[in-house]
Write an enzyme that holds these catalytic residues in place. Structure first.
Site, PDB file in Angstrom:
ATOM      1  N   LYS A 104      -2.606  -7.980  -3.384  1.00 54.04           N
ATOM      2  CA  LYS A 104      -2.472  -6.554  -3.736  1.00 54.04           C
ATOM      3  C   LYS A 104      -2.324  -6.412  -5.249  1.00 54.04           C
ATOM      4  O   LYS A 104      -1.644  -7.231  -5.878  1.00 54.04           O
ATOM      5  CB  LYS A 104      -1.248  -5.976  -3.012  1.00 54.04           C
ATOM      6  CG  LYS A 104      -1.089  -4.464  -3.171  1.00 54.04           C
ATOM      7  CD  LYS A 104       0.105  -3.971  -2.362  1.00 54.04           C
ATOM      8  CE  LYS A 104       0.300  -2.470  -2.500  1.00 54.04           C
ATOM      9  NZ  LYS A 104       1.454  -1.974  -1.726  1.00 54.04           N
ATOM     10  N   SER A 179       0.595   1.913   1.230  1.00 54.92           N
ATOM     11  CA  SER A 179      -0.188   1.755   0.035  1.00 54.92           C
ATOM     12  C   SER A 179      -1.017   0.455  -0.002  1.00 54.92           C
ATOM     13  O   SER A 179      -1.930   0.346  -0.815  1.00 54.92           O
ATOM     14  CB  SER A 179       0.719   1.805  -1.186  1.00 54.92           C
ATOM     15  OG  SER A 179       1.618   0.714  -1.194  1.00 54.92           O
ATOM     16  N   SER A 203       4.531   0.343   3.510  1.00 53.99           N
ATOM     17  CA  SER A 203       3.224   0.083   2.881  1.00 53.99           C
ATOM     18  C   SER A 203       2.516  -1.185   3.333  1.00 53.99           C
ATOM     19  O   SER A 203       1.354  -1.384   3.010  1.00 53.99           O
ATOM     20  CB  SER A 203       3.376   0.051   1.362  1.00 53.99           C
ATOM     21  OG  SER A 203       3.512   1.348   0.871  1.00 53.99           O
TER      22      SER A 203
END
Lengths: 516, 96
Positions: A104, A179, A203
């Site tokens: 990420k 996210s 997330s």
């Protein structure tokens, strides 16, 4: 590539117990652990794995847009060759040696651009790697790229990214969640076998539920946050996103552990997570909060989760309904605390030491203000301002302190629940992945989508999201299992036992077909 | 006790947050933050009288260590990301 057809018989199918094996076409169709075993046994090389990974990304990335930064092909192959040499020399023998991974883009990678999906960090190249990244590299994992996310991890749809919108591999008109939407989509589309995400209010778990993959948020303090670009420091943890529970256990085991560079990191012995991967859940006490099935939860999600309850009961778990209470207060408490911490954490972005700087300014303060106003997106600005408000003189007690006190009550409610139960079971989200472009119009509604996930962050608990079915329109539904702090083992155990009762659900994008 | 986010409050938050909103962003931001506060006010239903605020989930003590340098001099690496630099230093607008 013809190479695949030639090699297909050498690595398929006899050793794979991974469901969905009938149509394995790429090495990315295996789980991380399976691929690691094949590399270790010499069935396939690290370069084979790297090539299949690059091919898989190339094939679907135009549709999915999971990555912000892809590592240059030659560099990936060069590193793959290096890792292979170390494996051959016996220097690398772990389960993830040679396995490609996506990270990420809020997790720092030395020499690889790390943007947090924000304009303000659009050209930031970290001078060091996050502890989790170094740990994975020391295990021999091969980083192939940085995945898309909501800007600064603030959002639930991966639509607030400065670098464009990621699509759901099950249906390209839907969001992948957020996210960590890029990481979940990349795993779901079989672009990689696993990825790292971060979870501040859901997330990791929510995009896993939306994309039909598996991900765990570990206990607060068990994985180092050093090198994770901070949003809500008291809430967030880095964790794995993968195809199955065993992968999650292996990856988590690899990244957890005490780190002097994270002052909230906890000193504990490694828990030996792999020993929890047994199907025997006889006598495990599972509590199902009635408040997790209120009228806001989609009926198909309710049904799928309650079906999972039946399955677990049949396998010998002792399941009971109970009232957790305070569930509706978790989201408001979360947004106060997260915004307050965001306002403070994001004050470092000032256009001086790194990142974007505005072009025109007359003095220092104008430079700060314009840099930040042009560098941050709307959602980030909104949360910074809300954070400033709840911490400001005159409102601090009424908002920030109130939230911390509410957090104490929520933690207490979980403490008493865990006196009775080993694991708490419920849905991950009240609905399946919404259509792209619909969520940001109504932020409060979007925030309420986090209702079942934020509590684990407020209380620091480990929580996993595992697929438990599809709705009528073919969108994945996630089952959430939460444990008491540092009790990842029971969470993984129940998740593993449940997973073993089902077939793997492969997304249309991963099957080589086009998602709707 | 809903708080009204008006133009004056928005200016104040802009000072605290070091943000300068465009004219066309201002109205929407006032409304959005106002809506969030209205929603957040739900917490007032909770009786938190006598409850101690919980900051840190995992009980911890202060962590002390020797003040020893463990990294190399990484000045060039640090400066590499600066939007403006000169003679090995950050360049900022005149401050006094």
């Amino acid at each position: 590539m013809h190479r695949k057809k030639k090699t297909v018989n050498t690595w398929f199918p006899e050793q794979s117990d991974f469901a969905g094996k009938d149509d394995i076409l790429s090495l990315m169709d295996f789980t991380a652990v399976e691929l690691g075993e094949k590399i270790k046994s010499g069935d396939v090389s690290v370069v084979d794995a790297a090539k299949d990974c690059l091919d898989a990304i190339e094939k679907s990335e135009k549709d999915i847009c999971a990555f912000i930064t892809r590592i240059d092909e030659k560099e990936v192959i060069r590193q793959a060759e290096e890792i292979q040499k170390k494996i051959d020399a016996g220097e690398l023998s772990g389960p993830l040696a040679g396995v490609p991974v996506a990270i990420k883009d809020n997790i720092c990678t030395e020499g690889i651009r790390t943007t947090c999906a924000s304009r303000i960090l659009s050209d930031f190249i970290p001078p060091y790697s996050a502890t989790v990244v170094s740990k994975l590299q020391n295990e021999g994992a091969l980083i192939v790229g940085k995945t898309n996310m909501d800007e600064f991890a603030m959002g639930s749809t991966t639509e607030t990214s400065y670098f464009g919108v990621t699509k759901n591999p099950w249906n390209l008109n839907r969001v992948p969640g957020g996210s960590s939407g890029g990481s979940a989509a990349a795993v779901s589309a079989h672009q990689v076998t696993f990825a790292l995400g971060s979870d501040t209010g859901g997330s990791i778990r929510q995009p896993c539920a939306y994309c039909g993959v598996t991900g765990i948020k570990p206990t607060y303090g068990s994985v180092s946050r050093n090198g994770l670009i901070a949003y809500g420091s008291s809430l967030e943890q880095i964790g794995p996103i993968a195809k199955d529970v065993r992968d999650c256990a292996v990856i988590l085991e690899a990244i957890m552990g005490h780190d002097t560079k994270d002052s909230t990191s906890v000193k504990r012995k490694k828990p030996g997570l792999l020993s929890s991967l047994t199907e025997d859940i006889t006598g495990v006490r599972i509590g199902v909060p009635r408040d997790y099935f209120n009228s806001g939860t989609d009926i198909q999600i309710k049904d799928a989760v309650l079906e999972a309850v039946k399955v677990l009961t049949k396998k010998g778990a002792v399941v009971e309904e109970f009232d957790l209470s305070l569930v509706e207060y978790a989201v408001p408490a979360y947004y106060i605390i997260a915004s307050a911490e965001a306002g403070s954490n994001l004050s470092r972005f000032d256009g001086v030491k790194y990142g974007f700087r505005t072009k025109e300014y007359n003095d220092l303060h104008q430079m700060y203000k314009r840099t930040r106003s042009e560098g941050f997106g709307d959602e980030v600005k909104r949360r910074i301002m809300l954070g400033s408000f709840v911490l400001s003189a005159g409102y601090y007690d009424a908002y920030y302190m109130k939230a911390l006190k509410s957090k104490a009550l929520i933690k207490k409610a979980f403490d008493s629940a865990f006196e009775k139960y080993d694991v708490i079971l419920g849905p991950v989200t009240p609905s399946v992945a919404p259509e792209t472009g619909t969520s940001l119009k109504d932020p409060i509604k979007m925030y309420l989508g986090d209702i079942y996930t934020v509590s684990a962050n407020l209380a620091g608990l480990p929580a996993i999201s595992v697929p438990c079915g599809l709705d009528e329109e073919g969108m994945p539904i996630g089952l959430q299992l939460m444990g008491d702090c540092f009790n990842e083992k029971d969470v993984l155990k129940v998740a593993y036992a449940f997973e073993k009762t089902r077939d793997y659900q492969k997304s249309p994008a991963a099957s080589g077909g086009k998602a709707v | 006790m809903s708080v009204l986010i008006d133009e004056k409050m928005l200016d104040h938050l802009g000072v605290l947050s070091k943000l300068e909103l465009k004219e066309e962003e201002r109205k929407k931001t006032c409304e959005d933050i106002g809506d969030m506060l209205k929603y957040i006010d739900k917490l007032n239903e909770l009786d938190t009288e006598g409850v101690d605020p919980l900051v840190q989930i995992i009980p911890m003590e202060n962590v002390f260590r020797q003040d020893k340098i463990s990294n190399k001099n990484e000045k060039d690496k640090m400066l590499a990301n600066a939007p403006q630099k000169k003679d090995g230093q950050y360049v900022v607008p005149r401050t006094i």
